[in-house]
Write an enzyme that holds these catalytic residues in place. Structure first.
Site, short mmCIF file in Angstrom:
data_model
loop_
_atom_site.label_atom_id
_atom_site.label_comp_id
_atom_site.label_asym_id
_atom_site.label_seq_id
_atom_site.Cartn_x
_atom_site.Cartn_y
_atom_site.Cartn_z
N CYS A 119 0.82 -1.24 0.00
CA CYS A 119 0.00 0.00 0.00
C CYS A 119 0.84 1.27 0.00
O CYS A 119 0.31 2.35 -0.27
CB CYS A 119 -0.94 0.01 1.20
SG CYS A 119 -2.07 -1.37 1.19
N HIS A 254 -3.43 7.26 2.52
CA HIS A 254 -3.82 5.94 2.00
C HIS A 254 -5.16 5.58 2.62
O HIS A 254 -5.39 5.79 3.82
CB HIS A 254 -2.75 4.92 2.38
CG HIS A 254 -3.18 3.50 2.13
ND1 HIS A 254 -3.75 3.11 0.95
CD2 HIS A 254 -3.14 2.39 2.92
CE1 HIS A 254 -4.05 1.82 1.02
NE2 HIS A 254 -3.69 1.37 2.21
N ASN A 284 -10.17 -0.20 0.22
CA ASN A 284 -8.70 -0.12 0.18
C ASN A 284 -8.21 -0.64 -1.18
O ASN A 284 -8.31 -1.83 -1.46
CB ASN A 284 -8.13 -0.96 1.33
CG ASN A 284 -6.61 -0.91 1.40
OD1 ASN A 284 -5.95 -0.43 0.48
ND2 ASN A 284 -6.06 -1.41 2.48
#
Ligand code: ACO
Length: 327
Positions: A119, A254, A284
């Site tokens: 990520c 994020h 996500n």
């Protein structure tokens, strides 16, 4: 003679996004696994996610987002210098997703490679692009985050399968000589702690022959580390640039979990209107989440020239990092 007071910076000149057509709401997920809209919203802030169709691969989505970024910047693909693709879900081990995208864009003079930092991949990509641009190696770099996490999900594990979605985002960075206070990447800070590798990983690879692989996450453990590590990365960025949280116009984090985002925002003392949130509609999307959030903020007129953006991410590795960017 060159003006000595000017600084060479990596300036964002275009952004793009791609989201698969198929949307799955929390109610749709509840038909597949034992979960509820209420649980997902309360624990994560997620309301829906996009899942890719078979043709919407990491390369396909990344090329669409990249093409948009080039168009917004008005740069002919043939003039592009390099393509960096942050992804943990490449179409193939090789060729790199970046060179598949190079072919799709007709960016004949660009070199390209993939970068794996889960990520945090987009922040890592920005950092590498920044160094290449300021060193004069190339004049333009397309940094793309593109992911098809739906193909890694274990639909027998309700604690992870409800959290992720697919998509791609891209930014074009170009080397420019700018005045102090002008646009560009001001800094990037990268970190890793491989001793925490087993709290978030994919259980396949060349070390064994299990196929297909699944994402495995010890969510509580990741959560426990996330807010403090991210706050550290953010504080390092502010300190290096002699800035305070008051100077930040927008936090573009994020998008893993709204509770983590709120935790970092609270530590910085930032009001909600200065934090970009897309986790409710994208879930996500790993390395794609920051460029997708950025494209969203640009589209909504929140991220406009002159604004100072603070980007941060944490993911598998663990890896984490921050970037300060003036538009
Ligand atoms: N629906 C309903 N109930 C559920 C679900 C679900 N989808 N998933 C778990 N539960 C239940 C559990 O079984 C448990 O029940 P029990 O108390 O009866 O045993 C209860 O809910 C609590 O489970 P926890 O796992 O402890 O829930 P938690 O509050 O920790 O939330 C979450 C889980 C959302 C995953 C959270 O830990 C989190 O967000 N972690 C961080 C994720 C992250 O930031 N990842 C980093 C990036 S990802 C990357 O790099 C690829």
């Amino acid at each position: 003679m060159a003006d000595q007071s000017l600084l060479k910076r990596a300036v964002l000149t275009g952004a793009g996004a791609y989201l698969p057509e198929q949307i799955l709401t929390n109610e749709d997920m509840a038909k597949r696994v034992d979960t509820s809209d209420e649980w997902i919203v309360e624990r994560t802030g997620i309301r829906q996610r996009h899942f890719a169709a078979p043709h919407e691969t990491a390369a396909y989505m990344g090329a669409e987002a990249g093409r948009q970024a080039l168009e917004k910047a008005g740069l002919n693909p043939e003039s592009l210098g390099a393509i960096i693709v942050a992804t943990s879900t490449p179409d193939q081990a090789f060729p790199a997703t970046a060179v598949r995208i190079q072919a799709s864009l007709g960016a004949k003079k660009a070199f390209g490679f993939d970068l794996s930092a889960a990520c945090s991949g987009f922040i890592y990509g920005l950092s590498v692009a920044d160094a290449m641009l300021r060193a004069g190696q190339v004049k333009s770099v397309l940094v793309i985050g593109t992911e098809v996490f739906s193909r890694l999900l274990n639909f027998e594990d309700r604690t992870t399968c409800v959290l992720f979605g697919d998509g791609a985002g891209a930014v074009l960075l170009e080397a420019r000589d700018v005045e102090q206070g002008g646009p560009g990447l001001l800094s990037t800070h990268l970190y890793a702690d491989g001793s925490l590798g087993d709290i978030l990983y994919v259980d396949c690879g060349t070390h064994d022959n299990r196929k297909p692989g699944h994402l495995v996450m010890h969510g509580r453990e990741v959560f426990r580390h996330a807010v403090n590590l991210l706050a550290g990365a953010v504080n390092d960025a502010l300190a290096e640039n002699k800035l305070s949280a008051d100077d930040i116009d927008l936090l573009v984090p994020h998008q893993a979990n709204k509770r983590i985002i709120d935790g970092v925002g609270k530590k910085l003392g930032l009001p909600a209107e200065r934090v970009v949130i897309t986790v409710h509609k994208h879930a996500n999307t790993s390395a794609a989440s920051i460029p997708l959030a950025l494209a969203d903020a640009i589209q909504e007129g929140r991220a406009v020239p002159g604004k100072l953006l603070l980007l941060e991410a944490l993911g598998g590795g663990l890896t984490w990092g921050s970037a300060l960017l003036r538009l």
